[in-house]
Design a protein around this motif. Sequence first.
Motif, short mmCIF file in Angstrom:
data_model
loop_
_atom_site.label_atom_id
_atom_site.label_comp_id
_atom_site.label_asym_id
_atom_site.label_seq_id
_atom_site.Cartn_x
_atom_site.Cartn_y
_atom_site.Cartn_z
N THR A 134 0.85 -1.31 -0.04
CA THR A 134 0.01 -0.03 0.08
C THR A 134 0.76 1.18 0.15
OG1 THR A 134 -1.75 -1.36 1.47
CG2 THR A 134 -1.73 1.10 1.07
N PRO A 135 1.04 2.09 -0.99
CA PRO A 135 1.74 3.29 -1.23
C PRO A 135 1.56 4.12 -0.09
CG PRO A 135 0.68 2.61 -3.18
CD PRO A 135 0.36 1.79 -2.31
N SER A 136 2.78 4.65 0.51
CA SER A 136 2.56 5.58 1.87
C SER A 136 3.78 6.45 1.71
CB SER A 136 2.86 4.58 2.95
OG SER A 136 2.80 5.51 4.19
N ASP A 137 3.48 7.77 2.09
CA ASP A 137 4.25 8.83 2.20
C ASP A 137 5.28 8.71 3.56
OD1 ASP A 137 3.77 9.72 -0.49
OD2 ASP A 137 2.50 11.32 0.21
N GLY A 179 -0.88 -0.86 -14.17
CA GLY A 179 -0.09 0.09 -14.58
C GLY A 179 -0.31 1.48 -14.17
N GLY A 180 0.56 2.33 -14.47
CA GLY A 180 0.67 3.82 -14.00
C GLY A 180 2.22 4.21 -13.78
N ASN A 181 2.16 5.14 -12.93
CA ASN A 181 3.27 5.86 -12.42
C ASN A 181 3.77 5.33 -10.95
OD1 ASN A 181 3.25 7.66 -14.83
ND2 ASN A 181 2.43 9.19 -13.63
N LEU A 182 4.91 4.94 -10.87
CA LEU A 182 5.60 4.54 -9.41
C LEU A 182 6.53 5.80 -9.04
CD1 LEU A 182 6.39 1.04 -9.90
CD2 LEU A 182 4.64 2.07 -8.34
N SER A 183 6.35 6.13 -7.77
CA SER A 183 7.36 7.01 -7.12
C SER A 183 8.13 5.96 -5.84
CB SER A 183 6.66 8.32 -6.49
OG SER A 183 7.95 9.03 -5.85
N VAL A 184 9.36 5.71 -5.80
CA VAL A 184 9.86 4.81 -4.92
C VAL A 184 11.19 5.38 -4.29
CG1 VAL A 184 9.00 2.73 -6.09
CG2 VAL A 184 11.17 3.53 -6.59
N ARG A 230 10.64 1.87 -0.08
CA ARG A 230 9.18 2.78 0.10
C ARG A 230 8.57 2.81 -1.31
NH1 ARG A 230 8.60 8.06 3.68
NH2 ARG A 230 9.40 6.46 5.35
N VAL A 231 7.29 2.78 -1.20
CA VAL A 231 6.50 3.02 -2.11
C VAL A 231 5.95 4.37 -1.78
CG1 VAL A 231 4.94 2.57 -4.35
CG2 VAL A 231 6.60 0.86 -3.42
N PHE A 232 6.07 5.57 -2.60
CA PHE A 232 5.30 6.67 -2.03
C PHE A 232 3.75 6.71 -2.76
CE2 PHE A 232 9.66 7.90 -1.87
CZ PHE A 232 9.84 8.37 -0.74
N ALA A 233 2.99 7.20 -1.85
CA ALA A 233 1.57 7.47 -2.36
C ALA A 233 1.61 8.73 -3.38
CB ALA A 233 0.60 7.80 -1.21
N THR A 234 2.10 9.68 -2.98
CA THR A 234 2.42 10.98 -3.78
C THR A 234 3.12 10.52 -5.11
OG1 THR A 234 2.23 12.45 -1.91
CG2 THR A 234 3.07 13.22 -3.91
N GLY A 235 2.49 10.70 -6.21
CA GLY A 235 3.19 10.41 -7.42
C GLY A 235 3.04 8.99 -7.89
N THR A 236 2.40 8.01 -7.12
CA THR A 236 2.13 6.70 -7.57
C THR A 236 0.58 6.78 -7.88
OG1 THR A 236 3.72 5.55 -6.06
CG2 THR A 236 1.97 4.34 -6.79
N THR A 237 0.40 6.16 -9.36
CA THR A 237 -0.93 5.96 -9.82
C THR A 237 -0.98 4.47 -10.11
OG1 THR A 237 -0.13 6.52 -12.08
CG2 THR A 237 -1.24 8.35 -10.67
N ALA A 238 0.00 3.76 -10.17
CA ALA A 238 -0.17 2.35 -10.41
C ALA A 238 -0.88 1.74 -9.01
CB ALA A 238 1.33 1.69 -10.50
#
Length: 87
Positions: free
Chosen positions: A23-26, A42-47, A72-80
């Motif tokens: 679960t993406p989290s900042d 699919g989508g964007n990932l911020s890690v 970490r997988v960030f919530a902000t910037g992640t649409t995947a």
Amino acid sequence: MPDRFAHMQASLSGPASSGFAITPSDGSDLPETTRALYVGTGGNLSVRMLSGETLALSNVSSGSLLPLRVTRVFATGTTAAAITGLV
């Protein structure tokens, strides 16, 4: 069930033996550093990489298997979505 590879040393290039839903989290790191990420939708990932570097990955395809050591997988910037950490 027998495991003919049980006596072998695990390596980063070998197959994953476990995984967990992400679960993406900042604000929270993953429970453990990944060997790879599976992206179901699919989508964007911020890690955040194991090195501490933050990366933005654009247009990751559904069904992608990314060999990334991520903390970490960030919530902000992640649409995947439907992201799985493989270890």
